[in-house]
Design an enzyme around this catalytic site. Structure first.
Site, mmCIF file in Angstrom:
data_model
loop_
_atom_site.group_PDB
_atom_site.id
_atom_site.type_symbol
_atom_site.label_atom_id
_atom_site.label_comp_id
_atom_site.label_asym_id
_atom_site.label_seq_id
_atom_site.Cartn_x
_atom_site.Cartn_y
_atom_site.Cartn_z
ATOM 1 N N SER A 99 0.850 -1.187 0.000
ATOM 2 C CA SER A 99 0.000 0.000 0.000
ATOM 3 C C SER A 99 0.887 1.239 0.000
ATOM 4 C CB SER A 99 -0.883 0.000 1.246
ATOM 5 O OG SER A 99 -1.292 1.321 1.513
ATOM 6 N N HIS A 139 -1.327 -1.296 -4.262
ATOM 7 C CA HIS A 139 -2.569 -0.929 -3.570
ATOM 8 C C HIS A 139 -2.577 0.584 -3.328
ATOM 9 C CE1 HIS A 139 -5.993 -1.882 -0.898
ATOM 10 N NE2 HIS A 139 -5.525 -0.928 -0.102
ATOM 11 N N ASP A 154 -4.599 3.740 -1.737
ATOM 12 C CA ASP A 154 -5.640 4.110 -0.769
ATOM 13 C C ASP A 154 -6.141 5.520 -1.016
ATOM 14 O OD1 ASP A 154 -5.875 1.796 0.957
ATOM 15 O OD2 ASP A 154 -3.797 2.203 1.501
ATOM 16 N N MET A 160 -8.698 8.414 0.125
ATOM 17 C CA MET A 160 -9.515 8.831 1.278
ATOM 18 C C MET A 160 -10.033 10.250 1.053
ATOM 19 S SD MET A 160 -7.183 7.456 4.411
ATOM 20 C CE MET A 160 -6.342 5.866 4.344
ATOM 21 N N HIS A 174 -8.365 1.312 -3.748
ATOM 22 C CA HIS A 174 -9.260 1.120 -2.596
ATOM 23 C C HIS A 174 -9.885 2.473 -2.258
ATOM 24 C CE1 HIS A 174 -9.414 -0.014 2.004
ATOM 25 N NE2 HIS A 174 -10.614 0.142 1.475
ATOM 26 N N MET A 189 -11.895 4.732 -0.167
ATOM 27 C CA MET A 189 -12.509 4.956 1.151
ATOM 28 C C MET A 189 -13.177 6.322 1.089
ATOM 29 S SD MET A 189 -9.396 3.374 3.347
ATOM 30 C CE MET A 189 -8.323 3.508 1.934
ATOM 31 N N MET A 191 -11.390 -5.563 5.849
ATOM 32 C CA MET A 191 -10.549 -4.631 6.612
ATOM 33 C C MET A 191 -10.223 -5.237 7.975
ATOM 34 S SD MET A 191 -9.887 -2.065 4.713
ATOM 35 C CE MET A 191 -8.911 -1.213 5.955
ATOM 36 N N GLY A 198 -8.525 4.428 7.510
ATOM 37 C CA GLY A 198 -8.253 5.851 7.707
ATOM 38 C C GLY A 198 -6.790 6.163 7.936
ATOM 39 N N GLY A 214 -2.553 4.427 8.104
ATOM 40 C CA GLY A 214 -1.616 3.312 8.000
ATOM 41 C C GLY A 214 -1.033 3.019 9.377
ATOM 42 N N GLY A 215 -0.341 1.901 9.490
ATOM 43 C CA GLY A 215 0.419 1.596 10.702
ATOM 44 C C GLY A 215 -0.391 1.239 11.926
ATOM 45 N N ASP A 255 -6.660 -6.289 4.499
ATOM 46 C CA ASP A 255 -5.981 -4.987 4.543
ATOM 47 C C ASP A 255 -5.985 -4.422 5.956
ATOM 48 O OD1 ASP A 255 -5.002 -2.453 3.992
ATOM 49 O OD2 ASP A 255 -6.692 -1.826 2.745
ATOM 50 N N GLY A 256 -4.792 -4.155 6.465
ATOM 51 C CA GLY A 256 -4.673 -3.460 7.745
ATOM 52 C C GLY A 256 -3.820 -4.198 8.757
ATOM 53 N N GLY A 257 -2.680 -3.612 9.091
ATOM 54 C CA GLY A 257 -1.842 -4.169 10.159
ATOM 55 C C GLY A 257 -1.127 -5.455 9.800
ATOM 56 N N GLY A 307 1.233 -1.830 4.222
ATOM 57 C CA GLY A 307 1.744 -0.482 4.024
ATOM 58 C C GLY A 307 2.994 -0.243 4.849
HETATM 59 C C1 DX5 Z 1 -6.087 1.688 5.871
HETATM 60 C C2 DX5 Z 1 -5.709 1.419 4.430
HETATM 61 C C3 DX5 Z 1 -4.657 0.417 4.308
HETATM 62 C C4 DX5 Z 1 -3.354 0.829 4.905
HETATM 63 C C5 DX5 Z 1 -2.650 -0.385 5.353
HETATM 64 O O1 DX5 Z 1 -7.109 2.592 5.935
HETATM 65 O O2 DX5 Z 1 -6.804 0.972 3.689
HETATM 66 O O3 DX5 Z 1 -4.468 -0.023 2.974
HETATM 67 O O4 DX5 Z 1 -2.534 1.530 4.018
HETATM 68 O O5 DX5 Z 1 -1.516 0.019 6.014
HETATM 69 P P1 DX5 Z 1 -0.840 -0.869 7.129
HETATM 70 O O6 DX5 Z 1 -0.349 -2.110 6.448
HETATM 71 O O7 DX5 Z 1 0.261 0.010 7.598
HETATM 72 O O8 DX5 Z 1 -1.876 -1.150 8.175
HETATM 73 ZN ZN ZN Z 2 -6.345 -0.083 1.676
#
Ligand code: DX5
Ligand code: ZN
Length: 322
Positions: A111, A136, A138, A140, A169, A171, A240, A245, A247-248, A278-280, A300
């Site tokens: 991401s 990927h 993102d 927003m 993606h 959002m 998700m 919203g 990363g990290g 997706d996420g963490g 990400g």
């Molecule tokens: C979160 C995003 C993710 C994010 C993932 O809202 O949709 O794609 O970038 O990042 P990590 O891998 O750092 O959780």
């Molecule tokens: Zn994403």
């Protein structure tokens, strides 16, 4: 892994010895299940549930697997079961395990949310050279999620830095107003949030009419069954594992069960939608996600902010999958 193999072998042993001539295979499986249930003093349904859940497959796949194994001569199988039982030939056991549970194909989707935006093109190219499968992206809008990130012009700008599919993606609220722009910009997959669409069916059709693959994403708090009506039309489902919203964030372990259920649903219905998560996700979490049934892993921070090169970070996640 050995625990799973032991279970399946116990069942197979019963099937081979006791129910050699029973057809079809599902009946053979039923009878063996009942036999074991009696021996172990538990309900047959509990046994089947235990196998299918712990093996990460549904009953039909379980039968397919057994059919494949039964195509071999019983004597060869018995010899391999014996080796397993004697626990002497570790190489043969490992090979048998791989045959029983072939590793699924897993795609990695870095991401760019956590990339260095000042040199985004380079970072996309770096991830491409490092063997990523998707890029990927993102998007927003500051409404559906608190942050604002990028729009279609940025997708168009990175298009020339990679030949990989751009996995966009969204959002954003009312994504139907933006879909044309992202398709024109070169998106290969467009994923919208079910929570952001009053007419999800229409939105999915619109994405597909533009010749783009259609994905739908679910927030952690959204139940799977909201997908029921559109699932057969989807190319991708994005689960998700953080609240979107940022990363990290930390992976929400409770989502593994949702992934298991979705995997079972897709397999039961014979649907080909990719199951993206997706996420963490990092090297510690990735194997659990794949075990649960995830097949496209978004990462990400673990790729772009790990203190390693993008190539080393991706290799670390890949290596964690065995
Ligand atoms: C979160 C995003 C993710 C994010 C993932 O809202 O949709 O794609 O970038 O990042 P990590 O891998 O750092 O959780
Ligand atoms: Zn994403």
């Amino acid at each position: 892994m050995s625990e799973r193999v032991t279970q399946i072998l116990v069942l197979m042993r019963a099937m081979i010895v006791e129910f050699k001539d029973v057809d079809p295979i599902s009946e053979r499986r039923n009878r063996a299940t009942h036999l074991l249930a009696e021996e172990w003093g538990i309900k047959p349904a509990t046994i089947l549930d235990k196998y299918t859940r712990q093996l990460g497959i549904n009953a039909r796949k379980f039968d397919d697997l057994l059919m494949r194994l039964f195509e071999k001569k019983d004597s060869e199988l018995l010899e391999r079961l014996r080796q397993y039982g004697d626990n002497k030939d570790q190489v043969a056991i490992n090979e048998f395990e791989r045959e029983l549970f072939p590793a699924p194909e897993v795609k990695l989707a870095p991401s760019i949310l956590s990339a260095d935006f000042a040199r985004l093109g380079e970072q996309v190219a770096e991830a491409t050279r490092a063997g990523a499968d998707y890029i990927h992206v993102d998007v927003m809008d500051g409404h559906f999620v608190p942050n604002i990130t990028i729009g279609a012009p940025v997708v168009a700008a990175i298009r020339s830095y990679t030949n990989l599919p751009l996995d966009v993606h969204l959002m954003i609220e009312t994504p139907e107003h933006q879909i044309d722009q992202f398709a024109d910009a070169g998106a290969d997959i467009i994923t919208v949030h079910i929570e952001a669409c009053s007419h999800i069916h229409r939105v999915v059709q619109k994405i597909k009419e533009l010749g783009v693959k259609a994905g739908v994403s679910l927030n952690p708090g959204t139940p799977l069954d909201t997908l029921n009506e559109v699932l057969p039309s989807l190319d991708l489902v994005l689960v998700m594992t953080v609240n979107p919203g940022f990363g990290g964030q930390t992976f929400i372990e409770g989502m593994l069960d949702k992934i298991v259920h979705l995997r079972a649903e897709l397999d039961k219905k014979g649907l080909a939608a990719e199951l993206e998560v997706d996420g963490g996700i990092n090297a510690e979490v990735a194997p659990k996600v794949v075990q649960a049934g995830g097949r496209v892993l978004v990462a990400g921070a673990a790729v772009f902010q790990s203190g390693q090169t993008v190539a080393d970070a991706l290799a670390k996640i890949r290596a964690s999958l065995g």
